[in-house]
Design an enzyme around this catalytic site. Structure first.
Site, short mmCIF file in Angstrom:
data_model
loop_
_atom_site.label_atom_id
_atom_site.label_comp_id
_atom_site.label_asym_id
_atom_site.label_seq_id
_atom_site.Cartn_x
_atom_site.Cartn_y
_atom_site.Cartn_z
N GLY A 63 0.82 -1.21 0.00
CA GLY A 63 0.00 0.00 0.00
C GLY A 63 0.85 1.26 0.00
CG ASP A 64 3.18 2.47 3.39
OD1 ASP A 64 2.49 3.48 3.57
OD2 ASP A 64 3.39 1.62 4.28
CB SER A 65 5.43 0.13 -2.48
OG SER A 65 6.32 -0.23 -1.44
N GLY A 121 3.55 5.64 -3.01
CA GLY A 121 4.77 6.32 -3.41
C GLY A 121 4.96 6.32 -4.92
#
Length: 406
Positions: free
Chosen positions: A179-181, A184
């Site tokens: 999710g973070d990647s 980003g």
């Protein structure tokens, strides 16, 4: 103080060379955006808390050396400057740096930058061409905007967690901070698009990335599937229902291979390798294979279980059937294709020695990305940036350091 103790100084200039990025925030989503921009030549100045730095410095620590094995990846190609953003003087330093930059990336909770006098309205008055990339769990507006939001919650809200894992078990994590990647990655895409628009208009803008929306963006036809059929997509383990064969199958030497032969023509080639022409009678069409998916998987698994892995893969590749082993890190380091494509890059870490990690992607023919140095020590570039970009003298920097502003 230097950033080049392990730098690849002969790296080519990337397409973002000349773009200065001020990265604020911590952990993964915002810093992964900064990593991607830095990979392709942007000068990324990472602002960190003087007392502790980014918490990522303490993730995945090698017990023998005490060094993080993740920090050199997510902070690669960046310059570390320590600034206490909770102090008026620190906020002023950040404001001055941003005035001399093209992009600011931040992933604080909405309202934090505004409380520090660093909101877009104020910053854009100083720098009308500024692109401000903001990464949060829920976005800058809407009823949930003020909630704390981590990547895991975005994965759940965006629909990914519910469809991940075995149907007999609770929802599972993918295995990485996807999710973070994703947030980003979409943030880096939005940043570059905003820079292209600025080239045309002369004006900057806000790039507003919500983690749950970044996850939602890759969820294929999940929403219209329910809207038009009433079906809620569920966990299916290693298969995609109705698409067969596409699964992981055991081999005689205790390994496994993934075979994707779900097109009619490819399935015909698989059947030829298996020497099972009779399978074309009941499984020759996409619909037939989908309806009898489990039966087909059992037949293929019974065959692969009699085959040695390397011989099986050689036969499948020779016949034009997509197949491969499930790689781990040792496989990647030993693979000739990884080596030929330069998929991994090795630099020298100050204490760990040779340090290998994934190379920038995608490949650009004229202005490729590059890995120029590994994640720097905390504050390694404070003096160089504050004197070189802002024009402070070293005595002023020493005074700021004595008062713990930097």
């Amino acid at each position: 103080m230097t950033t080049s103790y392990d730098a690849a100084t002969d790296a080519p200039a990337g397409p973002l060379a000349g773009v200065r990025v001020v990265e604020m925030g911590s952990l993964i989503a915002g810093p992964f955006c900064g990593q991607l921009l830095g990979d392709f030549g942007a000068e990324v100045i990472k602002l960190e808390d003087p007392a502790s730095g980014d918490p990522m410095r303490r993730w995945q620590v090698d017990e023998a050396s005490g060094e993080s094995l993740w920090w050199p990846v997510i902070a690669r190609n960046k310059r570390s400057v320590t600034v206490d953003l909770r102090t008026p003087e620190g906020q002023d330093l950040a404001r001055r740096l941003i005035a001399e930059s093209d992009v600011v990336v931040e992933n604080f909770r909405p309202g934090t930058m505004e409380r520090w006098g660093l909101g877009y309205e104020e910053l854009s008055r100083l720098n009308p061409g500024l692109v401000m990339t903001r990464v949060t769990g829920y976005g800058q507006d809407g009823p949930y905007a003020g909630r704390a939001g981590f990547g895991s919650i975005g994965e759940a809200m965006g629909g990914l967690r519910h469809v991940t894992g075995d149907p007999a078990s609770p929802p599972s994590r993918v295995g990485i901070s996807i999710g973070d990647s994703l947030a980003g990655t979409f943030s880096a895409l939005g940043t570059t698009m905003a820079l292209v628009a600025r080239h045309r208009t002369g004006r900057g803008q806000v790039v507003d990335t919500a983690i749950y929306e970044a996850v939602l963006a890759v969820m294929e036809g999940l929403v219209p599937l329910y809207q038009h059929t009433g079906e809620v997509r569920e966990r299916t383990g290693s298969i995609l229902p109705g698409v067969a064969p596409s699964n992981v199958y055991p081999t005689a030497d205790g390994d496994a291979v993934l075979i994707g032969a779900n097109r009619d023509t490819v399935f015909a080639r698989l059947v030829e390798v298996m020497d099972r022409p009779e399978l074309l009678t009941g499984f020759g069409t996409h619909d037939q294979r989908g309806e009898r998916q489990h039966e087909l998987d059992e037949a293929i698994a019974a065959w692969t279980a009699t085959q040695e892995t390397e011989a099986l893969l050689k036969a499948l590749h020779g016949a034009g059937v997509p197949a491969g082993r499930l790689y781990t890190a040792p496989d990647m380091l030993a693979d000739e294709h990884f080596a030929a494509r330069g998929a991994l890059t090795t630099l020298v870490h100050r204490t760990l020695g040779e340090f290998t990690q994934q190379s920038p992607t995608p490949h650009l023919s004229d202005t490729p990305g590059s890995l120029r140095w590994l994640g720097p020590e905390l504050g390694a570039d404070t003096v160089a940036v504050l004197t070189g970009v802002l024009g402070l003298d070293e005595a002023e920097v020493r005074d700021l350091a004595a008062r713990k502003v930097v």
